[in-house]
Design an enzyme around this catalytic site. Structure first.
Site, PDB file in Angstrom:
ATOM      1  N   GLU A 279       0.835  -1.207   0.000  1.00 55.57           N
ATOM      2  CA  GLU A 279       0.000   0.000   0.000  1.00 55.57           C
ATOM      3  C   GLU A 279       0.868   1.254   0.000  1.00 55.57           C
ATOM      4  O   GLU A 279       0.536   2.258  -0.650  1.00 55.57           O
ATOM      5  CB  GLU A 279      -0.939  -0.003   1.212  1.00 55.57           C
ATOM      6  CG  GLU A 279      -2.020  -1.069   1.155  1.00 55.57           C
ATOM      7  CD  GLU A 279      -2.898  -0.935  -0.082  1.00 55.57           C
ATOM      8  OE1 GLU A 279      -3.392   0.176  -0.337  1.00 55.57           O
ATOM      9  OE2 GLU A 279      -3.065  -1.937  -0.799  1.00 55.57           O
ATOM     10  N   TRP A 282       1.999   1.633  -3.507  1.00 57.02           N
ATOM     11  CA  TRP A 282       0.937   2.248  -4.319  1.00 57.02           C
ATOM     12  C   TRP A 282       0.967   3.765  -4.142  1.00 57.02           C
ATOM     13  O   TRP A 282       0.824   4.520  -5.107  1.00 57.02           O
ATOM     14  CB  TRP A 282      -0.441   1.716  -3.902  1.00 57.02           C
ATOM     15  CG  TRP A 282      -0.921   0.541  -4.678  1.00 57.02           C
ATOM     16  CD1 TRP A 282      -1.001  -0.754  -4.254  1.00 57.02           C
ATOM     17  CD2 TRP A 282      -1.416   0.542  -6.025  1.00 57.02           C
ATOM     18  NE1 TRP A 282      -1.499  -1.551  -5.246  1.00 57.02           N
ATOM     19  CE2 TRP A 282      -1.775  -0.792  -6.344  1.00 57.02           C
ATOM     20  CE3 TRP A 282      -1.595   1.531  -6.989  1.00 57.02           C
ATOM     21  CZ2 TRP A 282      -2.297  -1.155  -7.584  1.00 57.02           C
ATOM     22  CZ3 TRP A 282      -2.108   1.177  -8.231  1.00 57.02           C
ATOM     23  CH2 TRP A 282      -2.457  -0.149  -8.520  1.00 57.02           C
ATOM     24  N   TRP A 311     -20.092  10.702 -19.799  1.00 60.92           N
ATOM     25  CA  TRP A 311     -20.438  10.760 -18.377  1.00 60.92           C
ATOM     26  C   TRP A 311     -21.648  11.662 -18.137  1.00 60.92           C
ATOM     27  O   TRP A 311     -21.867  12.635 -18.859  1.00 60.92           O
ATOM     28  CB  TRP A 311     -19.266  11.290 -17.562  1.00 60.92           C
ATOM     29  CG  TRP A 311     -18.020  10.456 -17.571  1.00 60.92           C
ATOM     30  CD1 TRP A 311     -16.833  10.780 -18.157  1.00 60.92           C
ATOM     31  CD2 TRP A 311     -17.827   9.180 -16.957  1.00 60.92           C
ATOM     32  NE1 TRP A 311     -15.911   9.789 -17.952  1.00 60.92           N
ATOM     33  CE2 TRP A 311     -16.493   8.793 -17.215  1.00 60.92           C
ATOM     34  CE3 TRP A 311     -18.651   8.327 -16.222  1.00 60.92           C
ATOM     35  CZ2 TRP A 311     -15.958   7.588 -16.759  1.00 60.92           C
ATOM     36  CZ3 TRP A 311     -18.125   7.126 -15.767  1.00 60.92           C
ATOM     37  CH2 TRP A 311     -16.797   6.767 -16.035  1.00 60.92           C
ATOM     38  N   ASN A 346     -10.712   2.513   3.104  1.00 61.38           N
ATOM     39  CA  ASN A 346     -10.318   2.383   1.702  1.00 61.38           C
ATOM     40  C   ASN A 346     -11.243   1.472   0.901  1.00 61.38           C
ATOM     41  O   ASN A 346     -11.557   1.764  -0.261  1.00 61.38           O
ATOM     42  CB  ASN A 346      -8.883   1.876   1.584  1.00 61.38           C
ATOM     43  CG  ASN A 346      -8.373   1.947   0.156  1.00 61.38           C
ATOM     44  OD1 ASN A 346      -8.355   3.011  -0.452  1.00 61.38           O
ATOM     45  ND2 ASN A 346      -7.989   0.801  -0.397  1.00 61.38           N
ATOM     46  N   TRP A 364     -16.187  10.960 -12.888  1.00 61.45           N
ATOM     47  CA  TRP A 364     -15.315  10.756 -11.727  1.00 61.45           C
ATOM     48  C   TRP A 364     -14.762  12.065 -11.174  1.00 61.45           C
ATOM     49  O   TRP A 364     -14.430  12.148  -9.983  1.00 61.45           O
ATOM     50  CB  TRP A 364     -14.161   9.808 -12.086  1.00 61.45           C
ATOM     51  CG  TRP A 364     -13.330  10.235 -13.266  1.00 61.45           C
ATOM     52  CD1 TRP A 364     -13.508   9.861 -14.555  1.00 61.45           C
ATOM     53  CD2 TRP A 364     -12.186  11.111 -13.262  1.00 61.45           C
ATOM     54  NE1 TRP A 364     -12.557  10.443 -15.369  1.00 61.45           N
ATOM     55  CE2 TRP A 364     -11.725  11.208 -14.600  1.00 61.45           C
ATOM     56  CE3 TRP A 364     -11.503  11.800 -12.265  1.00 61.45           C
ATOM     57  CZ2 TRP A 364     -10.629  11.975 -14.958  1.00 61.45           C
ATOM     58  CZ3 TRP A 364     -10.408  12.577 -12.611  1.00 61.45           C
ATOM     59  CH2 TRP A 364      -9.976  12.669 -13.946  1.00 61.45           C
ATOM     60  N   TRP A 387      -9.646   7.403  -7.797  1.00 64.19           N
ATOM     61  CA  TRP A 387     -10.865   7.671  -8.557  1.00 64.19           C
ATOM     62  C   TRP A 387     -10.726   7.193 -10.003  1.00 64.19           C
ATOM     63  O   TRP A 387     -11.660   6.604 -10.562  1.00 64.19           O
ATOM     64  CB  TRP A 387     -11.215   9.155  -8.508  1.00 64.19           C
ATOM     65  CG  TRP A 387     -12.101   9.436  -7.338  1.00 64.19           C
ATOM     66  CD1 TRP A 387     -11.729   9.918  -6.113  1.00 64.19           C
ATOM     67  CD2 TRP A 387     -13.504   9.179  -7.270  1.00 64.19           C
ATOM     68  NE1 TRP A 387     -12.826   9.975  -5.296  1.00 64.19           N
ATOM     69  CE2 TRP A 387     -13.928   9.537  -5.959  1.00 64.19           C
ATOM     70  CE3 TRP A 387     -14.449   8.699  -8.166  1.00 64.19           C
ATOM     71  CZ2 TRP A 387     -15.254   9.426  -5.551  1.00 64.19           C
ATOM     72  CZ3 TRP A 387     -15.767   8.583  -7.761  1.00 64.19           C
ATOM     73  CH2 TRP A 387     -16.162   8.941  -6.465  1.00 64.19           C
TER      74      TRP A 387
END
Length: 474
Positions: A279, A282, A311, A346, A364, A387
């Site tokens: 993590e 990331w 969208w 998360n 988004w 996102w």
């Protein structure tokens, strides 16, 4: 005189700018710039503003105890910073400025302008890596390019860290007699336009608190992290993200503490502690991407072709999502928790992001902005990366045909409905067997106090997949 400019690195320990700035016998001063207008333009949550300013207050006291004065400048926008900083450097007789590198585009442009403005009065600027374990540009492919895919980045990051190593530097020694410090609450110019300065008691500031949380997690939770991290009703995560985002603790300190706890650095998923380390990797990946692809800071998708996706911008549907009125219990519980606490687990971030983009088909960017406006740990790189992953427009994004089912996600990760009942008061008395699909039960009881589902997930899922398939045909 040397000036150390604090930004998202509000700590004394393991702070490269502070360490290098204090590496000589020259006098040292420190600076923090408050930019309320710019913060609002960047959608910074009020709870995050209060958290940062409370930590600045703590930092000012700690620096004063070392004989270093922390100067506060209120400069409304980044465009005004170079001139204001040049004036302060002239006033103090500064010859060298030290700061940790910013990775966001607006901040980089600001820093380039500062370098140019200070060069005119012969002030040298030193920009150091304080936000990543390994600086952007260090982790490269065999072709000497930065990575755009996470898994090979992760392997290369681990290899580079083995080659480079790192050292955690202690806070500087006192540089003179302690100095007085006027609390921010007593400075009328600080809170004007910001509001209440009192921080949320759920998020106490200070390096000692950040390290306490880190070591408590490593002592009690890191070995089970892979099994518990996805269950929001459990205390299965480190809850360090606000402290990392504000730089109260550094990612290097996290890696060093993990190594110390385990007696070495895990290298693969089979080894204890690797899931949490991954993590952190990331986090590094998203920060490196922000440097590699500046347009990520400009509301552009990682995959340029996805800019053509049709969208929705439906304000009523978006408001229902924001307020937790979707009729899907796990989504509503997550959003109400965010609105009340400024933080979201998360797994829940992935669920609600998938719901907004794949069930409501809403852009988004609206979700990204709303998260920033509410989160105490709002961080552009991580927020944008998450996102775009959920929306299918980003790096290592979930394949477009992978759409989270909000009902089964709730059943899997909140099986007894503990989290849902905590945050959705209308469902507090429902048995676990009905809490994830409450509508028939409520109807039998003659109750209409919880909204019906906004959309049929099965139908919405098909539409989301069609959006991406149509894009491929263009």
């Amino acid at each position: 005189m040397r000036l150390i400019w604090f930004r998202n690195d509000l700590r004394l320990s393991d702070n490269p700018a502070l360490r290098h700035g204090c590496a000589s016998d020259e006098p040292v001063a420190a600076l923090f710039i408050i930019s309320p207008t710019q913060w609002r333009q960047h959608k910074m949550a009020p709870i995050r503003q209060r958290f940062i300013l409370a930590q600045v207050d703590e930092l000012g006291r700690e620096l004063a105890a070392l004989g270093i004065q922390l100067h506060l400048l209120r400069v409304e926008t980044f465009a005004e910073v170079p001139a204001a900083l040049a004036d302060l450097c002239r006033e103090l007789g500064v010859t060298q400025l030290y700061a940790n590198q910013a990775i966001e585009l607006d901040e980089q442009r600001r820093d380039h302008a500062v370098t140019a403005a200070l060069a005119e009065q012969e002030v040298s600027c030193h920009w150091l890596n304080g936000c990543c374990v390994l600086p952007p540009g260090r982790v490269l492919t065999g072709g000497r390019e930065m990575f755009k895919v996470f898994t090979p980045f992760s392997r290369a990051w681990l290899k580079a860290l083995d080659e480079d190593g790192f050292v955690i530097h202690r806070a500087p020694a006192p540089r003179g007699e302690p100095l007085p410090w006027q609390p921010l609450a007593e400075r009328a110019s600080v809170d004007e336009g910001i509001g209440e300065l009192t921080p949320d008691p759920r998020w106490p500031v200070g390096e000692a608190e950040a390290l306490r949380r880190l070591h408590a997690f490593l002592d009690q939770g890191v070995l089970d992290y892979g099994e518990t991290r996805d269950f929001p009703a459990l205390a299965g995560t480190s809850i360090l993200s606000p402290y990392l985002a504000a730089g109260i603790v550094s990612p290097r300190q996290c890696v060093a503490a993990l190594q110390q706890r385990l007696g070495g650095r895990p290298q693969s998923k089979a080894q204890p502690g690797f899931v949490w380390l991954n993590e952190l990797i990331w986090r590094e990946f998203y920060r490196h991407l922000l440097v590699l692809i500046p347009t990520l800071s400009m509301n552009r998708p990682f995959k340029p072709e996805t800019a053509a996706l049709p969208w929705s911008w439906d304000p009523d549907a978006f408001a229902a999502w924001c307020e937790g009125r979707t009729g899907y219990p796990i989504v509503d519980a997550a959003m109400r928790c965010l609105n009340a606490t400024g933080w979201m687990h998360n797994r829940l971030r992935m669920i609600v992001a998938s719901f907004l983009t794949k069930d409501l088909h809403i852009h988004w960017r609206l979700g990204e902005d709303y998260f920033m406006s509410q989160l105490i740990d709002g961080d552009l790189a991580a927020n944008n990366g998450g996102w775009q992953w959920a929306a299918g427009t980003g790096a290592d994004a979930a394949p477009y045909f992978r759409v989270f089912n909000p009902t089964t996600q709730g059943q899997r990760f909140d099986p007894q409905g503990e989290f849902i009942r905590t945050w959705v008061s209308e469902l507090a008395d429902l048995p676990a067997t009905h809490v994830h699909q409450p509508h028939n039960w409520l109807r039998l009881k003659g109750r209409q106090d919880y909204p019906a589902p906004m959309v049929d997930h099965a139908v919405a899922r098909v539409r989301a997949i069609e959006m991406f398939r149509d894009l491929e045909k263009q």
